[in-house]
Design a protein around this motif. Structure first.
Motif, PDB file in Angstrom:
ATOM      1  N   SER A 122       0.811  -1.217   0.000  1.00  9.94           N
ATOM      2  CA  SER A 122       0.000   0.000   0.000  1.00  9.94           C
ATOM      3  C   SER A 122       0.844   1.267   0.000  1.00  9.94           C
ATOM      4  O   SER A 122       0.307   2.356  -0.188  1.00  9.94           O
ATOM      5  CB  SER A 122      -0.921   0.006   1.230  1.00  9.94           C
ATOM      6  N   HIS A 123       2.146   1.145   0.217  1.00  2.85           N
ATOM      7  CA  HIS A 123       3.025   2.318   0.263  1.00  2.85           C
ATOM      8  C   HIS A 123       3.326   2.830  -1.141  1.00  2.85           C
ATOM      9  O   HIS A 123       2.783   3.842  -1.573  1.00  2.85           O
ATOM     10  CB  HIS A 123       4.318   1.966   1.019  1.00  2.85           C
ATOM     11  N   TYR A 124       4.163   2.093  -1.901  1.00  2.05           N
ATOM     12  CA  TYR A 124       4.512   2.504  -3.262  1.00  2.05           C
ATOM     13  C   TYR A 124       4.193   1.440  -4.308  1.00  2.05           C
ATOM     14  O   TYR A 124       4.685   1.505  -5.427  1.00  2.05           O
ATOM     15  CB  TYR A 124       5.998   2.846  -3.350  1.00  2.05           C
ATOM     16  N   GLY A 125       3.408   0.436  -3.930  1.00  2.18           N
ATOM     17  CA  GLY A 125       2.968  -0.539  -4.922  1.00  2.18           C
ATOM     18  C   GLY A 125       3.950  -1.646  -5.237  1.00  2.18           C
ATOM     19  O   GLY A 125       3.861  -2.273  -6.296  1.00  2.18           O
ATOM     20  N   ALA A 126       4.881  -1.944  -4.332  1.00  5.51           N
ATOM     21  CA  ALA A 126       5.840  -3.023  -4.568  1.00  5.51           C
ATOM     22  C   ALA A 126       5.124  -4.363  -4.649  1.00  5.51           C
ATOM     23  O   ALA A 126       4.125  -4.582  -3.965  1.00  5.51           O
ATOM     24  CB  ALA A 126       6.871  -3.055  -3.445  1.00  5.51           C
ATOM     25  N   PRO A 127       5.625  -5.288  -5.469  1.00  6.21           N
ATOM     26  CA  PRO A 127       5.005  -6.621  -5.576  1.00  6.21           C
ATOM     27  C   PRO A 127       5.288  -7.442  -4.320  1.00  6.21           C
ATOM     28  O   PRO A 127       6.423  -7.814  -4.049  1.00  6.21           O
ATOM     29  CB  PRO A 127       5.690  -7.231  -6.804  1.00  6.21           C
ATOM     30  N   LEU A 128       4.254  -7.748  -3.560  1.00 11.06           N
ATOM     31  CA  LEU A 128       4.444  -8.427  -2.278  1.00 11.06           C
ATOM     32  C   LEU A 128       4.888  -9.872  -2.435  1.00 11.06           C
ATOM     33  O   LEU A 128       5.492 -10.444  -1.505  1.00 11.06           O
ATOM     34  CB  LEU A 128       3.163  -8.349  -1.451  1.00 11.06           C
TER      35      LEU A 128
ATOM     36  N   PHE B 135       2.500  -6.447   6.696  1.00  9.23           N
ATOM     37  CA  PHE B 135       1.055  -6.607   6.678  1.00  9.23           C
ATOM     38  C   PHE B 135       0.675  -7.952   7.287  1.00  9.23           C
ATOM     39  O   PHE B 135       1.251  -8.983   6.935  1.00  9.23           O
ATOM     40  CB  PHE B 135       0.529  -6.504   5.248  1.00  9.23           C
ATOM     41  N   ASN B 136      -0.313  -7.923   8.192  1.00 10.95           N
ATOM     42  CA  ASN B 136      -0.789  -9.130   8.837  1.00 10.95           C
ATOM     43  C   ASN B 136      -1.419 -10.062   7.803  1.00 10.95           C
ATOM     44  O   ASN B 136      -2.278  -9.646   7.021  1.00 10.95           O
ATOM     45  CB  ASN B 136      -1.812  -8.762   9.917  1.00 10.95           C
ATOM     46  N   ILE B 137      -1.001 -11.310   7.804  1.00 13.59           N
ATOM     47  CA  ILE B 137      -1.483 -12.254   6.797  1.00 13.59           C
ATOM     48  C   ILE B 137      -2.966 -12.558   6.966  1.00 13.59           C
ATOM     49  O   ILE B 137      -3.689 -12.782   5.998  1.00 13.59           O
ATOM     50  CB  ILE B 137      -0.657 -13.554   6.853  1.00 13.59           C
ATOM     51  N   SER B 138      -3.450 -12.543   8.195  1.00 15.32           N
ATOM     52  CA  SER B 138      -4.846 -12.912   8.459  1.00 15.32           C
ATOM     53  C   SER B 138      -5.832 -11.780   8.222  1.00 15.32           C
ATOM     54  O   SER B 138      -6.998 -12.025   7.909  1.00 15.32           O
ATOM     55  CB  SER B 138      -4.989 -13.408   9.903  1.00 15.32           C
ATOM     56  N   THR B 139      -5.367 -10.524   8.368  1.00 17.94           N
ATOM     57  CA  THR B 139      -6.281  -9.383   8.281  1.00 17.94           C
ATOM     58  C   THR B 139      -5.926  -8.375   7.194  1.00 17.94           C
ATOM     59  O   THR B 139      -6.766  -7.561   6.797  1.00 17.94           O
ATOM     60  CB  THR B 139      -6.322  -8.631   9.619  1.00 17.94           C
TER      61      THR B 139
ATOM     62  N   ILE C   2      -3.710  -3.738   3.352  1.00 17.66           N
ATOM     63  CA  ILE C   2      -3.973  -4.244   2.003  1.00 17.66           C
ATOM     64  C   ILE C   2      -5.244  -5.089   2.047  1.00 17.66           C
ATOM     65  O   ILE C   2      -5.638  -5.569   3.118  1.00 17.66           O
ATOM     66  CB  ILE C   2      -2.796  -5.084   1.471  1.00 17.66           C
ATOM     67  N   PRO C   3      -5.930  -5.249   0.918  1.00 16.30           N
ATOM     68  CA  PRO C   3      -7.153  -6.053   0.916  1.00 16.30           C
ATOM     69  C   PRO C   3      -6.891  -7.481   1.391  1.00 16.30           C
ATOM     70  O   PRO C   3      -5.851  -8.076   1.087  1.00 16.30           O
ATOM     71  CB  PRO C   3      -7.584  -6.032  -0.560  1.00 16.30           C
TER      72      PRO C   3
ATOM     73  N   HIS D  49      -8.940  -4.605  -7.449  1.00 20.14           N
ATOM     74  CA  HIS D  49      -8.195  -3.631  -8.255  1.00 20.14           C
ATOM     75  C   HIS D  49      -7.611  -2.504  -7.395  1.00 20.14           C
ATOM     76  O   HIS D  49      -7.157  -1.501  -7.929  1.00 20.14           O
ATOM     77  CB  HIS D  49      -9.110  -3.056  -9.336  1.00 20.14           C
ATOM     78  N   GLU D  50      -7.601  -2.676  -6.083  1.00 16.13           N
ATOM     79  CA  GLU D  50      -7.057  -1.645  -5.193  1.00 16.13           C
ATOM     80  C   GLU D  50      -5.819  -2.168  -4.476  1.00 16.13           C
ATOM     81  O   GLU D  50      -5.768  -3.323  -4.055  1.00 16.13           O
ATOM     82  CB  GLU D  50      -8.116  -1.225  -4.157  1.00 16.13           C
ATOM     83  N   ASN D  51      -4.815  -1.293  -4.314  1.00 12.26           N
ATOM     84  CA  ASN D  51      -3.595  -1.674  -3.611  1.00 12.26           C
ATOM     85  C   ASN D  51      -3.731  -1.540  -2.107  1.00 12.26           C
ATOM     86  O   ASN D  51      -2.955  -2.133  -1.361  1.00 12.26           O
ATOM     87  CB  ASN D  51      -2.413  -0.785  -4.043  1.00 12.26           C
ATOM     88  N   LYS D  52      -4.675  -0.738  -1.685  1.00 10.28           N
ATOM     89  CA  LYS D  52      -4.737  -0.422  -0.261  1.00 10.28           C
ATOM     90  C   LYS D  52      -6.139  -0.543   0.284  1.00 10.28           C
ATOM     91  O   LYS D  52      -7.122  -0.495  -0.466  1.00 10.28           O
ATOM     92  CB  LYS D  52      -4.196   0.978  -0.008  1.00 10.28           C
ATOM     93  N   CYS D  53      -6.207  -0.678   1.591  1.00 11.39           N
ATOM     94  CA  CYS D  53      -7.481  -0.784   2.275  1.00 11.39           C
ATOM     95  C   CYS D  53      -7.461   0.202   3.439  1.00 11.39           C
ATOM     96  O   CYS D  53      -6.764  -0.023   4.438  1.00 11.39           O
ATOM     97  CB  CYS D  53      -7.679  -2.215   2.768  1.00 11.39           C
ATOM     98  N   THR D  54      -8.165   1.302   3.295  1.00 12.75           N
ATOM     99  CA  THR D  54      -8.176   2.347   4.310  1.00 12.75           C
ATOM    100  C   THR D  54      -9.247   2.047   5.350  1.00 12.75           C
ATOM    101  O   THR D  54     -10.424   1.883   5.010  1.00 12.75           O
ATOM    102  CB  THR D  54      -8.457   3.722   3.675  1.00 12.75           C
TER     103      THR D  54
END
Length: 544
Positions: free
Chosen positions: A63-69, A88-92, A104-105, A127-132
């Motif tokens: 969610s920062h600069y779009g790096a491939p996780l 990023f927490n794997i479960s949430t 992230i979603p 289609h979203e990189n981030k989850c606010t």
């Protein structure tokens, strides 16, 4: 009747189209700690992760600069970004370490009896990189006031952490700048950036969470007995809890002529824009050969008529990255036409009609200069806290593991905090890194909201020069040896910075996700032994 039936059908099909689901892989195909990019019903790509026997599905990009996780690291129940170390927490999907403000979603996963891994997701989230996160709001019944001073990463992270932690009182973010919090590291990499294009959050976001943002509010005094802060513009605010995250200001050399026009520092968008407007076709001199100076030099190349970097060490980055990496980075800049004057400092700035024309160095040489930018360190903005809280000899606020100062109800976060770093056996350290400022803001906000939270992070920072990045994790300000895996001159290596029998810092270039992997190892088990690292490298070379 027909119209009603049509409307019901539209609602039904609209609801159905809101979600996408499908089988993405077989459970037995996945190895533990494997990350796999999968297609979800032709609608988009998702990241499937197997960790500690559990399968999760998440967004594919940081969610920062779009790096491939999928190029990052899975460990300790989280994914760490390969570029800048966000976790990023794997479960949430929640963000647990920084930089960045969003998670992230995270999608629903069901493993069938036959081993089918079935994923269900909202179409828009694919289609979203981030989850606010939807933050809480203020309650009129709560009379508490949390006042946060400073609009940098620590302040921005802190006000969100307050609301996320359930704080129902009034939240005020006061900054001396005229802008909402913005992505400050971009300044030294692109001087002509506009603040609005670097904003971390919008006005609407803060309003939706009942977070008051007061721009052009520079704090001038703090009364800890009355719990009151006075500002340069005459305003006053009382608080229940106060988080000071005012950051630092660039140091100005105390030499003749430092007040001449076009002798500049870099702190704000106005500073960067002014330098960018003046350097085209001009002679530029940069004082300082560490992160700010070298990034600005890279930006100026191809725009200025000439670029000269003046540094007090023998090579750039010598104190932080060592002579070998420093020499390679100097050569990389020299190949672009940038000139270095090392082992020197400034004796005087000369000018005509109040405007800079020359920079005189300590060896007596004179450099033609239309513009000079100083990147020679910083001074903490803590004058208002003298006689209020305990400060160290440099003016940094001494805090405990929960970022509490010596005064009740006052916390400090970010560049100004001298805090105990668990990785370094609770040694008091001061670190001006973007990742750490975000993290401090989270910890301070949670504690101010009443949730007892200790600092527990592995520092991670980076620099980018001519499109190439060096990433660093750990804390090793006084290394006595550097072990290399790879070729520094080929710009593809991992460097292990040693102090005594421990490896305390790791830097990498073109070897992702090495820095992220070592950050996770340090997070789990502390500093590795030098002997163990040498043995692992020997085993790796023997297997090649």
């Amino acid at each position: 009747m027909g119209a009603i039936l049509s409307h019901v059908c539209q609602l039904f099909h609209g609801k159905k189209r809101e979600f996408v689901e499908g089988v993405v892989c077989q459970a037995d195909e996945l190895e533990d700690d494997e990350m796999r990019i999968c297609d979800l019903a032709g609608e988009g790509r998702i990241l499937v992760v197997k960790h500690q026997g559990q399968i999760s599905a998440l967004g594919t990009k940081c969610s920062h600069y779009g790096a491939p996780l999928d190029k990052g690291v899975v460990s300790n129940g989280r994914i760490r970004c390969p570029w800048h170390g966000a976790c990023f927490n794997i479960s949430t999907g929640d963000i647990e370490d920084f930089p960045g403000l969003d998670g992230i979603p995270c999608y629903q996963v069901e493993v069938g009896d036959s081993g089918d891994v079935k994923v269900r997701a909202k179409r828009q989230h694919i289609h979203e990189n981030k989850c606010t996160k939807q933050l809480g709001k203020r309650s009129d019944e709560c009379k508490d006031v949390a006042l946060v001073l400073g609009g940098g990463a620590a302040g921005a992270s802190c006000v969100e952490a307050l609301r996320e932690s359930g704080f129902k009182g009034r939240v005020v973010l006061a900054t001396k700048e005229k802008y909402l919090p913005y992505d400050r590291p971009k300044l030294s990499k692109a001087l002509d950036m506009e603040a609005e294009k670097m904003q971390l959050r919008s006005t609407a976001f803060y309003e939706a969470s009942d977070i008051e943002v007061r721009t052009e509010h520079e704090a001038t005094s703090v009364n800890k007995d009355e719990r009151k802060v006075c500002f340069k513009n005459g305003a006053e605010l009382t608080y229940t809890s106060l988080v000071v995250a005012t950051g630092s200001r660039p140091r100005v050399l105390a030499v003749p002529g430092s007040d001449l026009e076009n002798v500049c520092v870099l702190r704000s968008p106005e500073d960067g824009n002014a330098v960018a407007a003046r350097l085209l076709g001009r002679d530029v001199v940069i004082i300082g050969s560490s992160f700010i100076g070298m990034e600005v030099a890279a930006y100026c190349q191809g725009k200025a008529a000439s670029v000269v970097v003046v540094g007090s060490s023998s090579v750039p980055y010598e104190r932080s990255l060592g002579p070998k990496i420093g020499a390679m980075l100097q050569a990389m800049h020299e190949a672009k036409g940038i000139v270095f004057k090392m082992g020197l400092s400034v004796r005087e700035f000369k000018g005509e009609s109040g405007r800079l024309t020359q920079v005189v160095l300590t060896d007596g040489s004179e450099l033609p200069a239309d513009v000079c930018l100083m990147g020679v360190g910083v001074t903490p903005c803590t004058e208002m806290l003298r006689d209020v809280v305990k400060l160290d000899k440099h003016g940094n606020v001494v805090v405990d593991k929960r970022l509490r100062s010596s005064a009740d109800g006052i916390y400090a976060a970010g560049d100004i905090a001298s805090f105990p770093l668990p990785l370094a056996d609770d040694e008091l350290v001061v670190m001006g890194h973007w990742q750490l400022a975000h993290y401090h803001g989270r910890v301070a906000g949670r504690n101010a909201a009443g949730l007892q939270t200790d600092v527990s992070t592995v520092p991670f920072f980076w620099t980018q020069l001519f499109g190439k990045s060096i990433r660093y994790t750990g804390y090793c300000p006084k290394f006595d040896d550097v072990i290399f895996d790879g070729d520094v001159d080929e710009q593809k290596f991992v460097a292990f910075f040693c102090q005594g029998d421990k490896v305390k810092g790791v830097a990498s270039m073109n070897r992702d996700p090495a820095a992220a992997r070592w950050a996770e190892r340090m997070a789990a088990a502390g500093y590795p032994s030098k002997q163990r690292v040498m043995e692992e490298l020997a085993e790796k070379r023997a297997a090649e």
